[in-house]
Design a protein around this motif. Structure first.
Motif, mmCIF file in Angstrom:
data_model
loop_
_atom_site.group_PDB
_atom_site.id
_atom_site.type_symbol
_atom_site.label_atom_id
_atom_site.label_comp_id
_atom_site.label_asym_id
_atom_site.label_seq_id
_atom_site.Cartn_x
_atom_site.Cartn_y
_atom_site.Cartn_z
ATOM 1 N N GLU A 100 26.137 54.882 -72.640
ATOM 2 C CA GLU A 100 25.941 56.065 -71.800
ATOM 3 C C GLU A 100 24.634 56.022 -71.019
ATOM 4 N N GLN A 101 23.852 54.970 -71.168
ATOM 5 C CA GLN A 101 22.600 54.848 -70.420
ATOM 6 C C GLN A 101 22.839 54.874 -68.922
ATOM 7 N N ASP A 102 23.967 54.325 -68.481
ATOM 8 C CA ASP A 102 24.236 54.266 -67.043
ATOM 9 C C ASP A 102 24.413 55.655 -66.441
ATOM 10 N N SER A 103 24.801 56.642 -67.246
ATOM 11 C CA SER A 103 24.992 57.986 -66.706
ATOM 12 C C SER A 103 23.666 58.672 -66.431
ATOM 13 N N LEU A 104 22.575 58.136 -66.960
ATOM 14 C CA LEU A 104 21.265 58.706 -66.728
ATOM 15 C C LEU A 104 20.725 58.363 -65.347
ATOM 16 N N ASN A 105 21.170 57.259 -64.797
ATOM 17 C CA ASN A 105 20.656 56.797 -63.510
ATOM 18 C C ASN A 105 21.820 56.690 -62.521
ATOM 19 N N GLN A 106 22.000 57.726 -61.734
ATOM 20 C CA GLN A 106 23.103 57.756 -60.780
ATOM 21 C C GLN A 106 22.656 57.359 -59.366
#
Length: 110
Positions: A100-106
């Motif tokens: 879910e780390q990718d959802s922090l940096n959009q």
């Protein structure tokens, strides 16, 4: 071959890497899937189900048990294995947090 220098990485990073390595063999995935399906298993059943030799299955079970993904109880002359649900939930949490780390940096990338 170089050293991994695991001490320079966090406990979480080391745990993720160890579990990912355990998941890196299709026999271990098959073992886990079978254990989830039956909720317990005797080692001999795994030999028949997966189609590998007893020593090979035992080695894969040892890897999974070392990481506490599975646990085993001695029943007579056999060992009954099952998923360690507490450890499984911890592993799921680690991987969910990692993925879910990718959802922090959009924002834009490269």
């Amino acid at each position: 071959m170089g050293l991994t220098k695991s001490e320079i990485f966090t406990e979480e990073q080391n745990k993720l890497a160890l579990v990912a390595k355990a998941f890196g063999h299709p026999a271990r995935i098959a073992i886990l899937q079978h254990l989830f399906k039956l909720n317990s298993c005797v080692c001999g059943d795994l030999v028949n189900e997966i189609g590998l030799a007893q020593p090979t299955i035992s080695q894969h079970l040892k890897e999974l048990k070392t990481l506490s993904i599975i646990k085993g109880n001695i029943e007579g002359t056999s060992v009954c294995y099952c998923i360690d649900q507490d450890e499984w939930q911890k592993i799921k949490g680690l991987f969910m947090q990692f993925f879910e780390q990718d959802s922090l940096n959009q924002g834009e990338c490269c």
